[in-house]
Write an enzyme that holds these catalytic residues in place. Structure first.
Site, short mmCIF file in Angstrom:
data_model
loop_
_atom_site.label_atom_id
_atom_site.label_comp_id
_atom_site.label_asym_id
_atom_site.label_seq_id
_atom_site.Cartn_x
_atom_site.Cartn_y
_atom_site.Cartn_z
N SER A 1 0.87 -1.17 0.00
CA SER A 1 0.00 0.00 0.00
C SER A 1 0.91 1.22 0.00
O SER A 1 2.04 1.17 0.48
CB SER A 1 -0.89 0.01 1.24
OG SER A 1 -1.46 1.29 1.45
N THR A 2 0.41 2.32 -0.53
CA THR A 2 1.15 3.57 -0.38
C THR A 2 1.50 3.82 1.08
O THR A 2 2.57 4.35 1.41
CB THR A 2 0.32 4.76 -0.91
OG1 THR A 2 0.16 4.62 -2.32
CG2 THR A 2 0.99 6.09 -0.61
N ASN A 3 0.60 3.39 1.98
CA ASN A 3 0.75 3.74 3.39
C ASN A 3 1.89 3.01 4.08
O ASN A 3 2.27 3.40 5.20
CB ASN A 3 -0.56 3.47 4.12
CG ASN A 3 -1.70 4.27 3.53
OD1 ASN A 3 -1.49 5.16 2.71
ND2 ASN A 3 -2.92 3.94 3.93
N LYS B 1 34.52 47.07 -2.28
CA LYS B 1 33.81 46.43 -1.17
C LYS B 1 33.69 44.92 -1.42
O LYS B 1 33.31 44.49 -2.51
CB LYS B 1 32.42 47.02 -1.00
CG LYS B 1 31.72 46.63 0.30
CD LYS B 1 30.44 47.44 0.47
CE LYS B 1 29.84 47.26 1.85
NZ LYS B 1 29.30 45.92 2.04
N SER C 1 29.65 45.08 -4.20
CA SER C 1 28.70 46.18 -4.37
C SER C 1 28.72 46.67 -5.81
O SER C 1 29.75 46.66 -6.48
CB SER C 1 29.06 47.34 -3.43
OG SER C 1 28.24 48.47 -3.69
N SER C 2 27.55 47.11 -6.26
CA SER C 2 27.45 47.71 -7.59
C SER C 2 27.74 49.20 -7.55
O SER C 2 27.81 49.85 -8.60
CB SER C 2 26.05 47.47 -8.16
OG SER C 2 25.08 48.10 -7.33
#
Length: 475
Positions: free
Chosen positions: A143-145, A327, A321-322
């Protein structure tokens, strides 16, 4: 039964057209339509596919041994399962990681893929289920279970083994740094205030020890998930399974997986209880919390480079950093922090899902599985990344660390046994008010001689329990 690029399959709800080349069938097709939730298929977790294949292979061998499955069908199912365990056809596992039905869609996805590949091996076309059926033959006695929770435990066991290995890599990286920094003296801090001196090696050894402890906790949690309910079928009665199926399939599954699995003593309890998953999730949260704390420390110790603590240097990984030239940010510890936040959230999900079970079954194991697999996988990747791209490249600013100790008020604590707490407090207050050094103020006040101060404030005395000759009060 095939027309054009589709084949017709039938289920409880009627006939449907399934892509002719698909190894999955009508049950899986309906699950694709019913659960367009995350867009992430269960194939993202190969350990789960391999665990399902191991169970289906063990079941086929057990049922053949018990006289319920003929040898040609058994051999074909076993061969198909072995291909799955070798990594083949995983792209055919297409149901969403989040699904209703207590995992039935996952179990049927496995049954259908295995059945259709076995049909090919027997010389038939996909969908010719009169020769070998997903339910009647691949899923016999199951069973799936009992299949699904057992598969989750096996998959998680393999995942934990990989995580423990990754944690060991990170632990060894911290151990190497602890050795490298063993003689570098620095100030320890409590509540972000100067405390007493220590070595940078002692600081890094802490991170190694914490990892070692959690490796052991994970091994203990793994032992709990070795107890499975295979043979319980729907709720624990074992209905539709052969009376001897449970011990036979257990023996076969042990041989296939190499895991010391055990059948739960009470299959009713084991079918509905998710306690082992809750326990494991709690340990994963513990790992995440401590790793996040470690990364907080690394980011703080490396803060700067000039306006922060600047005690250590993390290896630069990318521009930070852009807008701010030059940095560099602590991106590797930051990603580990975010993994930790996710794992903590996953633990909450597992807790709610386990609590929400009703009567003889917990219907919410798919989200438990998804949460646990994410936590294990992401922690593993994070540990390896942190070790390779951060910890191994850390360097120390030894001169700055020593200067901080020499200029710190915290060293006055070491003088308590010699000049008394009241005198030490007065020295500390004056040093703080004037910016003077503890060493100079003690000499000026005549509280100790230069020889005595040099002996008391040696690094080896400051960073470990003092020998008796140092603790003895000067005459």
């Amino acid at each position: 039964m095939q027309a054009g690029h589709f084949r017709s399959e039938h289920d409880l709800l009627g006939d449907r057209e399934v892509p002719a080349e698909a190894y999955y069938g009508v049950h899986t097709l309906r699950a694709i339509e019913n659960f367009p939730i995350t867009g992430t298929p269960i194939s993202i977790y190969p350990e789960l596919i391999k665990a399902l294949a191991a169970i289906k292979q063990a079941a086929a061998l057990a049922n053949h041994e018990l006289g319920l499955l003929d040898k040609p069908r058994c051999d074909a199912i076993v061969a198909a399962c072995q291909e799955l365990m070798a990594g083949k056809l995983h792209e055919q596992f297409v149901v969403d990681v989040i699904q209703g039905g207590a995992g039935t869609s996952t179990n049927m996805n496995a049954n259908e893929v295995i059945a259709n590949r076995a049909l090919e091996l027997l010389g038939h076309q996909k969908g010719e289920y009169q020769h070998l059926h997903p339910n009647e033959h691949v899923n016999i006695g199951q069973s799936t279970n009992d299949v699904y929770p057992s598969a989750l435990k096996i998959a998680t066991w393999f995942g934990i083994a990989g995580l423990v290995d990754a944690m060991a890599v990170l632990r060894r990286a911290f151990e190497a740094k602890a050795d490298e920094f063993a003689d570098i003296i620095k100030m320890g801090r409590t509540q972000l205030q100067d405390a007493v001196p220590m070595t940078l090696g002692q600081e890094f050894s802490t991170y190694a020890v914490m990892l070692g402890e959690d490796e052991q906790r994970l091994r203990e949690a793994a032992m709990l998930i070795c107890e499975i309910n295979l043979g319980a079928t729907a709720i624990g009665t074992g209905i539709t399974a052969h009376p001897s199926y449970a011990p036979v399939v257990l023996r076969r599954l042990r041989d296939i997986t190499g895991i010391a699995l055990e059948t739960a003593p009470n299959l009713f309890e084991a079918t509905q209880d998710c306690g082992a998953f809750v326990q494991l999730s709690g340990v994963l949260k513990r790992v995440a919390v401590k790793l996040s704390k470690t990364c907080n420390d690394l980011r703080l110790l490396a803060s700067g480079p000039r306006a922060g603590l600047g005690e250590i240097n993390l290896p630069p990984m990318q521009a930070g950093s852009s807008i701010m030239p030059g940095k560099v940010n602590p991106v590797i510890p930051e990603v580990m922090n975010q993994i930790a936040f996710e794992v903590i959230g996953n633990d909450v999900t597992v807790s709610f899902a386990a609590e929400a079970g009703q009567l003889q079954l917990n219907a919410f194991e798919p989200i438990i599985a998804h949460s646990l697999f994410k936590s294990v996988s992401h922690l593993r990747n994070g540990c390896l990344t942190l070790a390779e791209r951060c910890v191994k490249g850390i360097t120390a600013n030894a001169d700055k660390l020593r200067a901080t100790v020499e200029n710190s008020i915290g060293v006055v604590t070491a003088l308590n046994p010699y000049i008394g707490y009241a005198n030490a407090t007065a020295v500390a207050q004056e040093a703080h008010a004037t910016g003077g050094s503890v060493y100079e103020i003690v000499l000026r006040k005549g509280l100790l001689s230069k020889e005595q101060l040099d002996r008391i404030l040696r690094p080896e005395t400051l960073t470990r329990p003092a020998p008796l000759d140092v603790l003895a009060k000067p005459q």
